[in-house]
Design an enzyme around this catalytic site. Structure first.
Site, PDB file in Angstrom:
ATOM      1  N   HIS A 170      28.983  35.557  39.798  1.00 56.97           N
ATOM      2  CA  HIS A 170      28.508  34.280  40.360  1.00 56.97           C
ATOM      3  C   HIS A 170      27.065  34.310  40.862  1.00 56.97           C
ATOM      4  O   HIS A 170      26.479  33.260  41.097  1.00 56.97           O
ATOM      5  CB  HIS A 170      29.384  33.853  41.545  1.00 56.97           C
ATOM      6  CG  HIS A 170      30.803  33.572  41.192  1.00 56.97           C
ATOM      7  ND1 HIS A 170      31.164  32.691  40.198  1.00 56.97           N
ATOM      8  CD2 HIS A 170      31.976  34.050  41.711  1.00 56.97           C
ATOM      9  CE1 HIS A 170      32.496  32.646  40.120  1.00 56.97           C
ATOM     10  NE2 HIS A 170      33.004  33.462  41.022  1.00 56.97           N
ATOM     11  N   GLY A 226      29.749  32.941  45.926  1.00 55.74           N
ATOM     12  CA  GLY A 226      31.111  33.376  45.596  1.00 55.74           C
ATOM     13  C   GLY A 226      31.346  34.874  45.714  1.00 55.74           C
ATOM     14  O   GLY A 226      31.864  35.491  44.778  1.00 55.74           O
ATOM     15  N   ASP A 286      38.166  36.645  34.468  1.00 57.49           N
ATOM     16  CA  ASP A 286      38.391  36.410  35.907  1.00 57.49           C
ATOM     17  C   ASP A 286      38.894  34.966  36.086  1.00 57.49           C
ATOM     18  O   ASP A 286      38.611  34.101  35.260  1.00 57.49           O
ATOM     19  CB  ASP A 286      37.041  36.591  36.609  1.00 57.49           C
ATOM     20  CG  ASP A 286      37.134  36.563  38.127  1.00 57.49           C
ATOM     21  OD1 ASP A 286      37.102  37.639  38.737  1.00 57.49           O
ATOM     22  OD2 ASP A 286      37.213  35.451  38.703  1.00 57.49           O
ATOM     23  N   HIS A 315      37.864  32.848  38.031  1.00 60.05           N
ATOM     24  CA  HIS A 315      36.753  31.938  38.322  1.00 60.05           C
ATOM     25  C   HIS A 315      35.750  31.916  37.175  1.00 60.05           C
ATOM     26  O   HIS A 315      35.522  32.933  36.521  1.00 60.05           O
ATOM     27  CB  HIS A 315      36.036  32.386  39.604  1.00 60.05           C
ATOM     28  CG  HIS A 315      36.910  32.389  40.822  1.00 60.05           C
ATOM     29  ND1 HIS A 315      37.679  33.483  41.167  1.00 60.05           N
ATOM     30  CD2 HIS A 315      37.144  31.438  41.750  1.00 60.05           C
ATOM     31  CE1 HIS A 315      38.359  33.194  42.286  1.00 60.05           C
ATOM     32  NE2 HIS A 315      38.062  31.962  42.654  1.00 60.05           N
ATOM     33  N   ASP A 375      42.275  38.195  39.455  1.00 62.37           N
ATOM     34  CA  ASP A 375      42.711  37.113  40.338  1.00 62.37           C
ATOM     35  C   ASP A 375      43.421  35.977  39.604  1.00 62.37           C
ATOM     36  O   ASP A 375      43.689  34.931  40.180  1.00 62.37           O
ATOM     37  CB  ASP A 375      41.540  36.578  41.182  1.00 62.37           C
ATOM     38  CG  ASP A 375      40.279  36.354  40.377  1.00 62.37           C
ATOM     39  OD1 ASP A 375      40.322  36.486  39.136  1.00 62.37           O
ATOM     40  OD2 ASP A 375      39.246  36.030  40.998  1.00 62.37           O
ATOM     41  N   TYR A 385      42.364  39.486  44.845  1.00 62.60           N
ATOM     42  CA  TYR A 385      42.415  39.436  46.308  1.00 62.60           C
ATOM     43  C   TYR A 385      43.760  39.852  46.870  1.00 62.60           C
ATOM     44  O   TYR A 385      44.015  39.714  48.050  1.00 62.60           O
ATOM     45  CB  TYR A 385      41.932  38.046  46.771  1.00 62.60           C
ATOM     46  CG  TYR A 385      40.570  37.818  46.159  1.00 62.60           C
ATOM     47  CD1 TYR A 385      39.476  38.522  46.650  1.00 62.60           C
ATOM     48  CD2 TYR A 385      40.399  37.049  45.008  1.00 62.60           C
ATOM     49  CE1 TYR A 385      38.234  38.430  46.036  1.00 62.60           C
ATOM     50  CE2 TYR A 385      39.163  36.950  44.387  1.00 62.60           C
ATOM     51  CZ  TYR A 385      38.090  37.641  44.910  1.00 62.60           C
ATOM     52  OH  TYR A 385      36.873  37.572  44.292  1.00 62.60           O
TER      53      TYR A 385
HETATM   54 ZN   LIG Z   1      37.433  35.420  40.575  1.00 65.58          ZN
END
Ligand SMILES: [Zn+2]
Length: 382
Positions: free
Chosen positions: A139, A147, A174, A176, A263, A302
């Site tokens: 990010h 991020g 990922d 994201h 994640d 996470y």
């Molecule tokens: Zn992520």
């Protein structure tokens, strides 16, 4: 460096990164890096002649300057003490809840980027696979933290490979969207970027829609595959093979740089997908089968236990060390004498979305595939 011709994979280990703490209650836990190393070692995944661990101890001068602006690097340097925060830093995204100032912020950043740069040099020099679990900060922008990412080691690694004359593609699985990497190569037809991620309608960084396809000469060389909440392994693998693997095959890179965040898993506290590490590792294995040269980077994740198991499976795949399911500890022809050494104890329970929600997910997936085939595939097939 000349690599032992038998070396298949190098595990880059920037051990000191694990000692930093972003903030006591911050979801990003650098200790994941040493925990992955420990589990891989415990599973015997470093004790084969075809793999080696390379500790990354010394930060390399000038590594951040390869992508980041001098002003931004200066902010990180000034914040390194951990207790000084000012308005100028905030204007560069440093000192927010997601990107707090912490003691060693600059040292952490340089060491992380150094490990990814070193991985890129290994691939450029002929090593088949390298993995930096302390990288994948997709990010970060050239002059701004975002991020949980302070620096973009992914861009630095891609640029190094490109400069070495390798044809290179980027694959980001990922949860994201890999927005910082997209931005860096948005007009560049020489680097294909593919990101599969939870839709920007429901998740940070609120973008990465299918219509973002690159600009100018780069049109068609930036592919986004937004995933609906509750996407499971089956839907993910369908999109992965029909879009990501297809595009990569057409592009035909020498090296694939992967951001392999974990994640996307159902138990992740920050996201809304329903994947397991089974779908994750099947995707990685499918990629590896077609592209033997992979530079793997960490990323999000996470739930610490998920991260550690997911990346141990990832390393086993890259290293070509298959842990037989339900078969106690025979590996590389050596019996390790530990009944706990089986693949199955690293795997999640399988989990599927079903009924009308699944039908809706499949319909949306088919629509993404046909759009890709109509608008992007012709560009990549040229
Ligand atoms: Zn992520």
């Amino acid at each position: 460096m000349t690599e032992n011709t038998q070396t298949k994979a190098v595990f880059l280990y920037p051990r000191r990164l694990a000692e930093y703490v972003f903030a006591p209650d911050h979801p990003f836990k650098p200790e994941r890096i040493s925990r992955v190393y420990d589990l891989c070692r415990q599973k015997g995944l470093f004790s084969h002649p075809s793999v080696r661990v390379e500790e990354v101890l010394e930060p390399e001068e000038g590594v951040l300057e390869r992508f980041h602006t001098p002003q931004y690097i200066e902010m990180l340097r000034r914040a390194n003490g951990g207790n000084n925060l000012d308005a100028a830093m905030l204007s560069h995204g440093i000192g927010t809840m997601e990107n707090p100032v912490f003691a060693g912020i600059y040292d952490f950043s340089v060491l992380s980027a150094t490990a990814s740069l070193r991985a890129a040099r290994l691939l450029a020099g002929g090593t088949l696979c390298a993995f930096n679990p302390g990288g994948g900060f997709h990010h970060a922008h050239a002059d701004r933290a975002s991020g949980f990412c302070y620096i973009n080691d992914v861009v630095i690694a891609l640029e190094e490979l490109k400069r070495s004359g390798k044809r290179v593609a980027y694959l980001d699985i990922d949860a994201h969207h890999g927005d910082g990497v997209q931005e860096a190569f948005y007009q560049d037809p020489e680097v294909l970027t593919v990101s599969l991620h939870e839709s920007g309608k429901t998740l940070f960084p609120w973008g990465g829609f299918a219509g973002e396809r690159g600009k100018g000469a780069g049109f068609g060389y930036n592919i986004n595959v937004p995933l609906e909440p509750s996407t499971d392994d089956e839907v993910f693998l369908l999109l992965f093979s029909r879009i990501a693997l297809d595009a990569l095959t057409l592009f035909d890179p020498d090296v694939v740089v992967g951001q392999f965040g974990t994640d996307t898993f159902s138990t992740d506290p920050l996201t809304h997908l329903r994947m397991t590490n089974n779908g994750y590792i099947e995707a990685v294995a499918g990629l590896h089968e077609r592209f033997p040269r992979i530079l793997a980077l960490g990323g999000g994740g996470y739930n610490l236990d998920n991260v550690v198991r997911g990346w141990t499976l990832l390393w086993a795949e890259l290293a070509g060390l298959k842990l037989e399911e339900g078969y106690g500890g025979a590996m590389g022809g050596v019996f390790l004498g530990d009944a706990s050494i089986v693949d199955s104890d690293l795997r999640d329970m399988r989990l599927f979305t079903s009924g009308p929600p699944k039908e809706s997910l499949m319909e949306k997936a088919e629509a993404l595939i046909s759009e890709y085939e109509k608008l992007v595939r012709p560009v990549l097939s040229k």
